[in-house]
Motif scaffolding. Structure first.
Motif: not given
Length: 116
Positions: A3-4, A41-42, A79-80, A97-98
Motif C-alpha cells: 500500500e502506497i 499495488v494499492s 505500508d505505513g 519500494w514495492t
C-alpha cells in the motif's frame, strides 16, 4: 498487497495535472501511480487543499508537518513507513519500494543501469 499513500501539497485538483501549465513531474507521477495500480499495488492519494482531514488523522504526517511545514510535502508512505518527503520519486524508486520490476524503455529514466 503493498500500500502506497501519497500526501500531496495543496493543488487545484487531486492529481495536480490540471490548469494551463501542468508540471511534468506531476504528469509523470500520475502515469507511475496508474502503473502501480495496474500492477496490484494499492495507491491512495490525498491533497492538502481538498482532504485536510487525512493529514490531521495520520500521526506520522501530522508530526512531519509540525516539524517541517508544507515544504515536507509530498510525503510517500509505503505500508505505513515514510519512504520519501519533499520530492516526487521516479518510477525506479516506486518499483524498488514495492518489489516490482521496471521494463527498460517503459518509464525508465535515461542512464538507468538496466538500459545500459
Amino acid at each position: 498487497m503493498t500500500e502506497i499513500i501519497v500526501f500531496d501539497p495543496p493543488q487545484c485538483c487531486a492529481s495536480g495535472v490540471c490548469g494551463p501549465s501542468v508540471d511534468p513531474k506531476l504528469s509523470r507521477l500520475a502515469g507511475d501511480l496508474a502503473w502501480l495500480r495496474q500492477s496490484g499495488v494499492s495507491v491512495t492519494r490525498y491533497n492538502l487543499a481538498q482532504q485536510p482531514g487525512a493529514f490531521v488523522e495520520n500521526t506520522a504526517i501530522q508530526a512531519i508537518l509540525e516539524k517541517n511545514g508544507e515544504d515536507a510535502l509530498p510525503v510517500f508512505l509505503v505500508d505505513g513507513e515514510v519512504k520519501s518527503q519533499g520530492v516526487y520519486p521516479d518510477r525506479e524508486q516506486l518499483a524498488q519500494w514495492t518489489g516490482l520490476a521496471v521494463e527498460c524503455g517503459k518509464g525508465v529514466s535515461p542512464g538507468n543501469d538496466c538500459c545500459g
